[in-house]
Design a protein around this motif. Structure first.
Motif, PDB file in Angstrom:
ATOM      1  N   ILE A 332      39.848  37.894  45.662  1.00 15.78           N
ATOM      2  CA  ILE A 332      39.484  39.205  45.126  1.00 15.78           C
ATOM      3  C   ILE A 332      39.251  39.129  43.620  1.00 15.78           C
ATOM      4  N   LEU A 340      32.091  41.701  37.088  1.00 19.30           N
ATOM      5  CA  LEU A 340      32.252  42.078  35.681  1.00 19.30           C
ATOM      6  C   LEU A 340      31.291  41.303  34.782  1.00 19.30           C
ATOM      7  N   TRP A 379      42.218  32.452  33.205  1.00 18.22           N
ATOM      8  CA  TRP A 379      42.843  33.738  33.553  1.00 18.22           C
ATOM      9  C   TRP A 379      43.662  33.588  34.827  1.00 18.22           C
TER      10      TRP A 379
ATOM     11  N   LEU B  24      47.568  41.091  26.938  1.00 19.17           N
ATOM     12  CA  LEU B  24      47.741  42.010  28.061  1.00 19.17           C
ATOM     13  C   LEU B  24      46.440  42.735  28.353  1.00 19.17           C
ATOM     14  N   THR B  27      44.177  40.446  30.104  1.00 19.30           N
ATOM     15  CA  THR B  27      44.667  40.165  31.449  1.00 19.30           C
ATOM     16  C   THR B  27      44.471  41.349  32.379  1.00 19.30           C
ATOM     17  N   LEU B  28      44.771  42.540  31.866  1.00 18.20           N
ATOM     18  CA  LEU B  28      44.755  43.697  32.757  1.00 18.20           C
ATOM     19  C   LEU B  28      43.387  44.363  32.846  1.00 18.20           C
ATOM     20  N   PHE B  29      42.499  44.036  31.872  1.00 19.62           N
ATOM     21  CA  PHE B  29      41.191  44.699  31.879  1.00 19.62           C
ATOM     22  C   PHE B  29      40.463  44.591  33.219  1.00 19.62           C
ATOM     23  N   PRO B  30      40.342  43.372  33.810  1.00 14.87           N
ATOM     24  CA  PRO B  30      39.597  43.302  35.073  1.00 14.87           C
ATOM     25  C   PRO B  30      40.221  44.155  36.168  1.00 14.87           C
ATOM     26  N   LEU B  31      41.558  44.196  36.187  1.00 22.68           N
ATOM     27  CA  LEU B  31      42.225  44.957  37.244  1.00 22.68           C
ATOM     28  C   LEU B  31      42.023  46.452  37.046  1.00 22.68           C
ATOM     29  N   ALA B  33      39.558  47.769  35.362  1.00 23.14           N
ATOM     30  CA  ALA B  33      38.135  48.058  35.521  1.00 23.14           C
ATOM     31  C   ALA B  33      37.784  48.250  36.990  1.00 23.14           C
ATOM     32  N   VAL B  34      38.358  47.429  37.853  1.00 21.69           N
ATOM     33  CA  VAL B  34      37.946  47.500  39.253  1.00 21.69           C
ATOM     34  C   VAL B  34      38.433  48.807  39.890  1.00 21.69           C
ATOM     35  N   ILE B  37      36.021  51.424  38.567  1.00 23.18           N
ATOM     36  CA  ILE B  37      34.691  51.334  39.178  1.00 23.18           C
ATOM     37  C   ILE B  37      34.708  51.897  40.596  1.00 23.18           C
ATOM     38  N   ALA B 267      38.060  46.123  47.510  1.00 27.19           N
ATOM     39  CA  ALA B 267      38.945  45.132  46.884  1.00 27.19           C
ATOM     40  C   ALA B 267      40.311  45.735  46.596  1.00 27.19           C
ATOM     41  N   GLY B 271      43.264  44.343  48.487  1.00 30.05           N
ATOM     42  CA  GLY B 271      44.033  43.487  47.598  1.00 30.05           C
ATOM     43  C   GLY B 271      45.426  44.022  47.336  1.00 30.05           C
TER      44      GLY B 271
END
Lengths: 516, 296
Positions: A332, A340, A379, B24, B27-31, B33-34, B37, B267, B271
């Motif tokens: 995932i 992204l 990451w 942080l 690290t947390l941005f993608p999570l 962001a999803v 979105i 996701a 997830g």
């Protein structure tokens, strides 16, 4: 022992015997089915498996193996055997053009027939009782031509059936013929039907209205060669190439599977067109694995040292949140990054565009794509080293730092003179296995870039972000010709590299254990 | 710790906090962001991290409901996410249960019984485990194609075949359980045997109940390991209705049919449970890490 337990014991034994009998019979049936399908080696393997299973569970001598058997068999069948089998495939030409064994290819060719339309006869179906009679007549027959008739047929299902035809006296009265639409409802049964003619010919269904003789395309010769009947051209099996080849060099499709020795390996080294992309993929695999480990280790350990600092507040909170990338399933998070980084719709380019006014093509430019791969992998990977280093730091005696504080050492000195030397040793086997893991990090490549962008001008598609395993996957299963033999040969090369790394790993671990 | 602190200590602490916060964010941005979105309307929307307009269309599609857009077009769910999730859970649960059963019995033999070549067998099992199955995909494909010719329920495109394929990777679990068994005093089983218990009864009735914690740990480890497995599942399963989540999810982001918003909802939906299981099992997974395992 009391009578009751005696009885229970006997009952269990009887059950055991019954189960063993069922397993033995089922196993034998399976072995026979495999053997009669023309796979004697496979049948032998299945027989050995079933026999050893029965021995282990029936004999008193093999007590320990009753517990071991499932686990050991699982490993042998699905780990050890695939490894050995892959090595073997690496020495063959197994590919989409060489799928079957020679015997199967020969049988396939000999089964080929062509309908002989010149001698086809028109047929009609006439109801008779609860069956149908099939009547054959030459096309546009004059009323006096000889016709043939079958006994009443059921014409149900599609089971192969042979009907004996006999001459039809000219003056016989028949029920009116079925319409074409009604005939078509019996098509499956007709297609399976064979008609034995009085003159020994066998006719088969060749069209909506006709039955005709079918002629074999090939004739088998005593020397294993095949002759095509319509032009008398003879093809001789060539076991070096895995093809039936004619005197003029024409190769018959499909080819068959043969051992080709080191040809696949020779290709890796000697074939110039293949060697170029192969070597750059190899180099990138090593660079990628090394960079990933170095960066993950750097970030992870720095964080671990920082979070070990007692003057800092919220350390548990930081640690928990920083661990998150590890907890999210890899498939995932990798796909999230794929989205992204998208050039037009991705959030990352959205930010870069707003701040710097640029929109890098992450998936089209080789260097950017490789950078992205390493960033994403860092990451994904640093929490692993964060956790490891945190554990190792806890084991360092505090008085070392107290002594260094008295000597007036600064934090960096502490790190390089005390911390690093003490954690390097226990870390080293783990660093090696992390390297081996990233060397084979198929999931990342497959889901993030799929190896793209591709190298230009290569005969077999090869990607600039492909690593060795993803490249073998492409060769075997995707766009590069389904060449299982070549893919297996590259896999074998990777086996040896992994074995080398594992060996180094064990040596380092053993050395650490010895020195304490 | 009695370390004398210098004048610049405060600045160092502040600097450390700044660094950690920056990390942080990355690290947390993608999570974050999803999640954002998944709540934005449309599949191509760019926008701020906190959506200006909340839309549940992607979530409805992920949960298998049709969505009617403003101009009256009915959108069907692009992929059966819940079916994939179910496939994943089914395969992972059955495979993990079997893995636990197989590894426990093998571990019992290695911990308690005497037989020839004990350590060589255990060591070669551990050594074999160092070769990831991804290296033998061609052979695995060929093997299951052949098996399918004779036992259709275990061939290609079957979940039975996938489960069987996962049963090879038991060596590390055997090692873990064996270690735990060896911490349990053997005298208890011997007492049971004196009282008339058979080997199997001593194992099943006496030792196993004491080892339940480690069995649960191994079950969770195997569950997480199989539910995120991608390479083997990707060659054995091809048909849409058969796929597991790990294999299916990538189809949302195909070049020709890019469904970013729908993917985000799917996701998060799929997830989240796996992440929660992972975090719950974190303590055990972490102790397993130091034994040399690396995350897939």
């Amino acid at each position: 022992m009391t009578a009751a337990t005696m009885n229970a014991f006997d009952w269990k034994r009887a059950m055991g015997a019954a189960v063993a009998a069922v397993v033995a019979l089922g196993g034998l049936w399976l072995v026979f089915a495999i053997y009669s399908a023309g796979q004697p080696m496979l049948a032998l393997g299945a027989l050995a498996l079933i026999a050893s299973g029965l021995y282990v569970y029936l004999s008193r001598a093999a007590l320990a193996w009753r517990y071991l058997f499932p686990g050991v068999i699982g490993m042998l069948l699905f780990v050890a055997f695939p490894l050995a089998y892959t090595m073997w495939i690496g020495f063959t030409n197994y590919s989409s053009t060489h799928l079957l064994s020679q015997a199967r290819v020969k049988a396939y060719l000999l089964e080929q027939t062509v309908p002989d339309e010149e001698h086809s006869l028109e047929f009609t179906l006439h109801p008779d009782g609860d069956g149908l009679r099939l009547v054959l007549a030459p096309y546009e027959a004059a009323s006096g031509a000889q016709r043939f008739v079958s006994p009443p047929l059921k014409l149900k299902g599609d089971k192969a059936e042979t009907a004996t035809m006999s001459a039809l006296p000219a003056d016989t009265a028949l029920a009116p013929a079925l319409s074409t639409r009604d005939v078509l409802t019996h098509r499956d049964a007709l297609a399976a039907l064979k008609l034995a003619m009085p003159d020994q010919r066998v006719l088969v269904y060749t069209g909506v209205h006709e039955f005709g003789p079918s002629a074999a395309v090939w004739r088998a010769n005593a020397d294993d060669s095949l002759t095509r009947l319509d032009d008398n051209k003879t093809y001789v099996p060539n076991n070096a190439e895995g093809f039936y080849i004619a005197a003029d060099g024409d190769r018959l499709q499909p080819g068959y599977k043969v051992a080709v020795g080191f040809a696949n390996y020779a290709r890796m080294l000697a074939d110039k067109e293949f060697r170029g992309p192969f070597l750059s993929i190899f180099v990138w695999t090593v660079v990628f694995a090394a960079l990933s480990v170095a960066l993950s280790l750097g970030v992870g350990c720095t964080l671990a040292v920082l979070l070990n600092w007692e003057a800092l507040r919220f350390r548990t909170l930081y640690r928990t949140l920083l661990f998150l990338p590890y907890a999210v399933p890899g498939f995932i998070s990798i796909l999230v990054f794929k989205g992204l980084f998208n050039q037009n719709f991705g959030e990352i380019n959205g930010i870069l565009d707003a701040v710097f006014g640029i929109k890098p093509a992450w998936f089209a430019d080789p260097l950017l794509a490789r950078t992205m791969m390493v960033v994403v992998n860092t990451w994904l990977g640093y929490p692993y080293f964060l956790v490891l280093c945190t554990g190792l730091l806890k084991a360092i005696p505090v008085d070392l730092y107290e002594a260094s504080a008295i000597a007036g050492a600064r934090p960096l000195t502490n790190f390089f003179k005390i911390t690093a030397p003490l954690i390097v040793k226990p870390l080293s086997p783990l660093i090696i296995s992390a390297f081996a893991f990233n060397f084979n990090n198929f999931v990342l490549v497959s889901l993030l870039t799929n190896g793209r962008p591709d190298f230009l001008n290569t005969k077999i598609p090869a990607g600039t972000t492909d690593i060795l395993v993803s490249y073998t996957y492409r060769i075997a299963f995707l766009d590069s010709g389904q060449n299982f033999g070549l893919a297996a040969a590259i896999s074998t090369v990777i086996f040896f590299l992994v074995a080398l790394l594992s060996f180094a790993n064990l040596r380092v671990a053993a050395r650490n254990a010895r020195k304490g | 710790m009695a370390i004398v602190t210098g004048k610049n200590q405060r600045w160092r602490v502040l600097g450390a906090h700044a660094l950690l916060v920056a990390l942080l964010v990355v690290t947390l941005f993608p999570l974050a962001a999803v999640i954002s979105i998944s709540l934005r309307p449309g599949n191509f929307a760019n926008g701020s991290l906190i959506p200006r307009e909340i839309s549940l269309e992607h979530w409805k599609l992920a949960l298998g409901f049709d969505v009617t857009t403003a101009d009256g077009v009915v959108v069907h769910p692009p992929f059966p996410v819940l079916l994939w999730l179910w496939n994943s859970i089914k395969v992972a649960t059955i495979a993990s249960a079997l893995i636990v059963a197989i590894s426990t019995t093998a571990a019992y033999a290695f911990a308690r019984l005497k037989f020839a070549f004990k350590m060589p067998i255990l060591n070669s099992m551990l050594l074999l485990q160092m070769f990831p199955p991804v290296l033998a995909l061609v052979a695995i494909y060929a093997i299951f194609e052949t098996i399918g010719n004779y036992v259709p329920a275990l061939g290609l495109e079957t979940h039975g075949g996938l489960i069987v394929a996962y049963l090879g990777g038991v060596a590390t679990h055997v090692w873990t359980i064996r270690g735990y068994f060896e911490t349990i005093p053997v005298e208890i089983e011997e007492c049971a045997k004196v009282d008339g218990a058979s080997h199997f009864q001593a194992f099943f009735r006496v030792l196993l109940p004491m080892a339940v914690p480690i069995l649960m740990v191994v079950f969770v480890l195997a569950f997480v390991g199989t539910i995120i497995e991608y390479p083997v599942a990707s060659i054995l399963l091809r048909e849409e209705s058969n796929l597991t989540l790990a294999v299916g999810s990538k189809y949302y982001l195909a070049d020709q049919k890019y469904l970013w918003g729908d993917f985000a909802a799917a996701a998060v939906l799929s997830g989240l449970p796996i992440t929660v299981v992972f975090l719950a099992a974190q303590r055990w997974i972490v102790s397993g890490l130091t034994a040399g395992g690396v995350k897939e």
